[in-house]
Design an enzyme around this catalytic site. Sequence first.
Site, PDB file in Angstrom:
ATOM      1  N   ASP A   1      -2.726 -10.602  -2.211  1.00 21.00           N
ATOM      2  CA  ASP A   1      -3.327 -10.053  -0.989  1.00 21.00           C
ATOM      3  C   ASP A   1      -4.770  -9.661  -1.318  1.00 21.00           C
ATOM      4  O   ASP A   1      -5.070  -9.261  -2.441  1.00 21.00           O
ATOM      5  CB  ASP A   1      -2.528  -8.817  -0.543  1.00 21.00           C
ATOM      6  CG  ASP A   1      -2.942  -8.294   0.821  1.00 21.00           C
ATOM      7  OD1 ASP A   1      -2.251  -8.607   1.805  1.00 21.00           O
ATOM      8  OD2 ASP A   1      -3.955  -7.572   0.900  1.00 21.00           O
TER       9      ASP A   1
ATOM     10  N   ASP B   1      -4.899 -12.953   3.491  1.00 23.34           N
ATOM     11  CA  ASP B   1      -6.126 -12.421   4.090  1.00 23.34           C
ATOM     12  C   ASP B   1      -7.393 -12.643   3.273  1.00 23.34           C
ATOM     13  O   ASP B   1      -8.477 -12.228   3.685  1.00 23.34           O
ATOM     14  CB  ASP B   1      -5.960 -10.930   4.429  1.00 23.34           C
ATOM     15  CG  ASP B   1      -5.208 -10.160   3.367  1.00 23.34           C
ATOM     16  OD1 ASP B   1      -4.900 -10.742   2.313  1.00 23.34           O
ATOM     17  OD2 ASP B   1      -4.919  -8.966   3.593  1.00 23.34           O
TER      18      ASP B   1
ATOM     19  N   HIS C   1       0.824  -1.222   0.000  1.00 30.53           N
ATOM     20  CA  HIS C   1       0.000   0.000   0.000  1.00 30.53           C
ATOM     21  C   HIS C   1       0.859   1.274   0.000  1.00 30.53           C
ATOM     22  O   HIS C   1       0.329   2.360  -0.226  1.00 30.53           O
ATOM     23  CB  HIS C   1      -0.912   0.042   1.228  1.00 30.53           C
ATOM     24  CG  HIS C   1      -1.984  -1.005   1.233  1.00 30.53           C
ATOM     25  ND1 HIS C   1      -2.862  -1.172   0.188  1.00 30.53           N
ATOM     26  CD2 HIS C   1      -2.319  -1.945   2.160  1.00 30.53           C
ATOM     27  CE1 HIS C   1      -3.690  -2.172   0.476  1.00 30.53           C
ATOM     28  NE2 HIS C   1      -3.378  -2.657   1.668  1.00 30.53           N
TER      29      HIS C   1
ATOM     30  N   HIS D   1      -6.384  -7.156  -0.505  1.00 31.44           N
ATOM     31  CA  HIS D   1      -6.530  -5.723  -0.772  1.00 31.44           C
ATOM     32  C   HIS D   1      -5.671  -5.341  -1.978  1.00 31.44           C
ATOM     33  O   HIS D   1      -4.588  -5.892  -2.167  1.00 31.44           O
ATOM     34  CB  HIS D   1      -6.069  -4.914   0.452  1.00 31.44           C
ATOM     35  CG  HIS D   1      -6.779  -5.282   1.711  1.00 31.44           C
ATOM     36  ND1 HIS D   1      -6.201  -6.054   2.688  1.00 31.44           N
ATOM     37  CD2 HIS D   1      -8.026  -5.005   2.138  1.00 31.44           C
ATOM     38  CE1 HIS D   1      -7.067  -6.228   3.674  1.00 31.44           C
ATOM     39  NE2 HIS D   1      -8.186  -5.605   3.370  1.00 31.44           N
TER      40      HIS D   1
END
Lengths: 225, 316
Positions: free
Chosen positions: B164, B253, B127, B166
């Site tokens: 991931d 996740d 991120h 996200h």
Amino acid sequence: MFVSNHMKKTVITVDQDASVFEAQQLMAEKQIRHLPIVDAENRLLAIVTDRDIRSALPYTLLKGSHTDEEKAGLIDLKVKNIMTLDPKSISPMDTIQDALLLIQQHKVGAFPVINEKKELMGILSVRDLLSSFINVLNINEPGTLLCVLVEEKVGQLKKLVDTITEEGISFGSVLVNRHWEEDKRAVFIYLLTNNVVRVKKKITALGFSLLDPMSWYIDNLSQKE
Amino acid sequence: MKRTGYLHDNRYILHDTGPHHPETSDRLLAVYEGIKEEGILEHLTMISASRADLKWIETVHDPVYIRRFEEICLSGHNTFDDPDNCISMDTYESAFLAVGGILDTVDLMMTDKIDNAFCAVRPPGHHAEKDKAMGFCYFNNIAITARYLQEKWGIEKVAIIDIDVHHGNGTQHIFEQDASVFYYSIHEHPSFAYPGTGRDFEVGTLGGHGFTKNSLVLPGQGDDVYYMLIQGDLMPAINKFEPEVILVSTGFDAHRDDEMSDIKVSTQCFSWMMQTIMDLGERHCDGRVISILEGGYSLQRLPELAGNHVKILLDS
């Protein structure tokens, strides 16, 4: 939320004696679809849209498969022959909500913005409205969307706001849909965080239910036009 | 059996996110336990981290940002840029060690001492933007690794595969104009999940147009959709790009038991996904695959997920 804060203040206009081809070229160059026409005192007279131009020109011209004779025959076609006189306009002090309702009512793509002297101050298009709603929803900021089902009674939203505030999480936006199911409303909360595990548990512990994201939106929204 | 490196360093634990934060040092302990439990530790090349040279971090990050990060850690603040990003005095050093450990791992692979590797680092990276910390990430570990491969080792084409749950906004933005790094991400739809980017119409810009690919998964979806998207989106894209090295942003996740997302991927599907990536690595780049840990927050599931992940790297 006033139109004056969201309109384009530099407006490209066209002369009513310009040819339709000139207007068409101007729209293509500036990537716009609406050209207001003003008088020498900058007072709004009319508007011409890309749809007016498309309706005025034969299909062969739009497709580019026309002959030179066909084009020559239309060279005298002026903006003033196809423009809409005295178009629907709005004031800089109208609100974005006014503009939304008016655009739906009049089915237009943009409004010239004029003051009380009819002087052209700006233009507000559907595109400008969309930008302002992207800002209001805050979806350009990173965050996570939750949907909480709450009973239709006083103080519910406060509990949610308090819980989220206790967790130190900032709000991006909150939308409330009052017509979710009988005596219930759906609250869409956009939280500016990646970390919603704890806050979700706290909200559930307060007795609220978190809706399955797949049951959100379209199907449940009221169909009122 | 492959020669697989395992980057594990206790100093990653020093990055303390405080109580109630999901990105904790317990995650790395869970990863270690899982790998140990599989009985494969003795087959792995253990790698401990050295501190990265600042110049490599500056290939991605703005020097002013790096200085800001250092100052805020040393001043004793407990968040950086956003309340999500909890930090401690040691976070800055841990972040340097995360990058340094991965670059050491790259050196081992490029000098043929290992075939592939798993880098269990903290803090995560995908991120992090070039001048902004986001989503528990400070330095974009995988982006710096791609630049290092190109600048130090002369690798021309690097593929980054981000599993991931996200979207890796930082990685995408860093490379979106760059045709030499292909970025693929499969993640929960951005209208529901952090960070709200990675829509399927984001495909790269200017010279990098066509070198970014996002596959979206809706809340509640799981294995079936992953099988379809990995086969339909990822495989053709990598086969077309023909990378010389594959880097994987490994987040666990999307697992059905991980509370950080609404995605329902099974442990078996995670294994299948990694095996598919390894097969792509064999086909295009002599198996040169480096997996770098991003998210994954279920302390109950991390051991089995990490154990399986490393077994697949080992090809055992």
